[in-house]
Design a protein around this motif. Structure first.
Motif, mmCIF file in Angstrom:
data_model
loop_
_atom_site.group_PDB
_atom_site.id
_atom_site.type_symbol
_atom_site.label_atom_id
_atom_site.label_comp_id
_atom_site.label_asym_id
_atom_site.label_seq_id
_atom_site.Cartn_x
_atom_site.Cartn_y
_atom_site.Cartn_z
ATOM 1 N N PHE A 90 -79.912 -164.567 71.956
ATOM 2 C CA PHE A 90 -80.693 -165.420 71.420
ATOM 3 C C PHE A 90 -80.247 -166.112 70.118
ATOM 4 O O PHE A 90 -79.254 -165.532 69.445
ATOM 5 N N ALA A 94 -82.669 -162.245 67.702
ATOM 6 C CA ALA A 94 -83.724 -161.623 68.195
ATOM 7 C C ALA A 94 -83.751 -160.179 68.410
ATOM 8 O O ALA A 94 -84.172 -159.560 69.329
ATOM 9 N N LEU A 95 -83.211 -159.746 67.534
ATOM 10 C CA LEU A 95 -83.237 -157.957 67.193
ATOM 11 C C LEU A 95 -84.622 -157.384 67.053
ATOM 12 O O LEU A 95 -85.200 -158.173 66.174
ATOM 13 N N PHE A 96 -84.686 -156.361 67.769
ATOM 14 C CA PHE A 96 -86.101 -155.723 67.518
ATOM 15 C C PHE A 96 -86.205 -155.207 65.924
ATOM 16 O O PHE A 96 -85.491 -154.219 65.864
ATOM 17 N N ASP A 97 -86.790 -155.661 65.063
ATOM 18 C CA ASP A 97 -87.158 -155.169 63.622
ATOM 19 C C ASP A 97 -87.298 -153.781 63.469
ATOM 20 O O ASP A 97 -86.779 -153.325 62.444
#
Lengths: 271, 254
Positions: A90, A94-97
């Motif tokens: 992405f 768009a890493l999961f925070d």
């Protein structure tokens, strides 16, 4: 059937959001092992093509084929199986925070209920591929923009998908980091035979992707070579979008030789 | 007219979201760990504000009604007044309004920023269903934790009333407590638990819906957050009226 040779195929795909036409009867195909570089100004539907390929949104008309399989009317459950074949990088990673780098990369395998003993070697291998082994315990907010994209690439590579979609992976990065990202894409294209759609509007990326290739020498070292005058890479093709239409499709040499005023303006302005 | 159409579309989308949650709720994967984590974050995390809200509400109730009750010479029922008010009305409504402010807004903000940073898309791309992974756990957590927190609010509220009655009105604690016990019947408690269950569901579904329908980047996240608090607060108060009428006629007699 011709589509046996196509990893991804769009047939007359149209999509509009309200009154705004994003894609108007767009057709193109990505052969196995080919990188298709999608260019065009902002808001010309570049990212939309990737979202359609993943089945995140559905077209108004036309058909989309992945691996010869018509996914146009697939339900979300059916899409889940198709998505195993696809990795997506992405725009901003768009890493999961809320998850560490390790957990981000491990996400897909955890969802598949793989045992932890299998997950760890895969995660470490992927992080080694993007050269980020040291960042394994960091949280996404501790990473720089370039590192986030690289973790995004590592996460997309888990499960060895044969199709990778890149959504402007180099946007906003310095030239050196951008080149690192492009080199990763080259490695995947030339060594892993991954088919891909690479959305970008940076000429520097195009330069690298269209004229360089990577080989492994007898000692296993990676060597980046330039195609020069004698060779011509056939596994990288371009399409240019304007107002929802494909206005150009072909190789980089053809694109540079094109007389289309929009393409000329695009190539000159970016430089 | 446009406003009405937009309203109808929103109701339709919320109904669809509820349907998708219900359809998937017993189908694996269940994400039990995530449910428990949300119960901890949303439920236990709200304990402090619920304790404070409950305590001071009970205390002020005893304080304000004390004088009036004294005029009629029935100061001894102040325990019952406080407990009934809390169990029937103030406990559920205040607890859930506080939850709407603290938790509903948090859900909308979290899901909204996940949406605008493409994390929801990434989740789908990596093979998980955001409804099951994000929405269902929050709904389950709030539907179970809201009644639990309400009970706690009722308890400390009654205690707050007791302290106020003892210290400011010179009432004997035994009088207050025995009067309060009158209010605590099974039907009262049942009625007082139905409300927060429904409210918890409302808070979670509105928070999730507003978060997942965020448009317009970070500004949109702020808008969704505000809207989720406003809409769920109004819905709580409106639904409370309907539920009160139902509970009064069905559980508590005419």
């Amino acid at each position: 059937m011709a589509n046996k040779f196509h990893a991804i195929e769009f047939r007359d795909v149209s999509l509009a959001f309200g009154d705004r036409v994003v894609l108007d009867r767009v057709s193109f195909a990505v052969r196995y092992g080919e990188s298709k570089i999608v260019m065009g100004g902002s808001g010309t539907g570049k990212s939309t093509i990737l979202r359609l390929t993943l089945g995140l949104i559905k077209p108004d008309s036309g058909a989309i084929l992945i691996d010869g399989e018509d996914i146009t009317f697939y339900t979300e459950e059916q899409m889940m199986k198709v998505r195993h074949k696809i990795g997506m990088v992405f725009q901003e990673g768009a890493l999961f925070d809320s998850l560490s780098v390790y957990d981000n990369v491990a996400y897909r395998l955890r969802e598949q209920k793989a045992p932890e003993s299998e997950i760890e070697p895969v995660v470490m291998r992927m992080l080694r591929f993007v050269d980020l082994e040291d960042a394994v315990d960091k949280m996404p907010n501790e990473l720089s923009g370039g590192m986030r994209r690289r973790v995004g690439i590592a996460r997309a590579l888990v499960g060895s998908p044969k199709i990778i979609l890149y959504d402007e992976p180099t946007a906003g990065l310095d030239p050196i980091t951008a080149r690192t990202i492009c080199e990763l894409a080259l490695k995947l294209r030339d060594l892993e035979e991954v088919s891909s759609i690479f959305v970008t509007h940076r000429l520097q990326d195009i330069e690298v992707l269209a004229s360089e290739y990577v080989v492994r020498d007898d000692f296993g070292n990676l060597i980046f070579e330039h195609e020069g005058d004698k060779l011509c890479l056939i596994n990288t093709k371009f399409i240019m979008l304007k107002d929802g239409n494909v206005i150009f499709s072909g190789s980089d040499e053809e694109m540079r030789g094109s007389g289309n005023p929009y393409i000329r303006k695009f190539l000159d302005n970016e430089r | 007219m446009n406003l009405i159409i937009r309203g109808i579309i929103q109701v339709q989308e919320i109904t669809l979201l509820i349907w998708r949650v219900l359809r998937g709720i017993f189908r694996p994967p269940l994400y039990l760990r995530e449910i428990i984590r949300q119960m901890d974050v949303l439920g236990f995390g709200s304990l402090t504000i619920i304790l404070l809200t409950g305590f001071f509400t009970g205390a002020v109730l005893a304080l304000n009604t004390g004088n009036t009750l004294q005029k009629f010479g029935v100061q001894s029922v102040s325990g019952q007044l406080v407990a009934t008010s809390l169990i029937r009305e103030l406990g559920p409504v205040l607890t859930c309004l506080m939850l709407a402010g603290r938790v509903g807004s948090g859900i909308a903000a979290e899901l909204g920023s996940m949406l605008v940073s493409e994390q929801i898309d990434a989740m789908r791309a990596l093979g998980s269903d955001p409804i099951k992974k994000l929405v269902t756990p929050r709904i389950v957590a709030l539907v179970t934790m809201a009644p639990a927190l309400t009970v706690i609010c009722d308890m400390v509220g009654t205690l707050g009333g007791l302290l106020a009655a003892i210290s400011f009105q010179g009432q004997a604690s035994s009088v207050y407590m025995s009067s309060a016990k009158v209010a605590v019947t099974y039907n009262e408690i049942l009625g007082g638990l139905i409300k927060p269950t429904v409210f918890g569901f409302v808070i979670a579904i509105i928070g999730c819906y507003k978060g997942l329908s965020t448009t317009g980047g970070t500004v949109g996240v702020g808008r969704s957050t505000t809207q989720s608090v406003v809409v769920s607060s109004i819905l709580i108060i409106a639904v409370d009226f309907v539920l009160s009428k139902l509970i009064l006629s069905l559980l508590l007699g005419p």
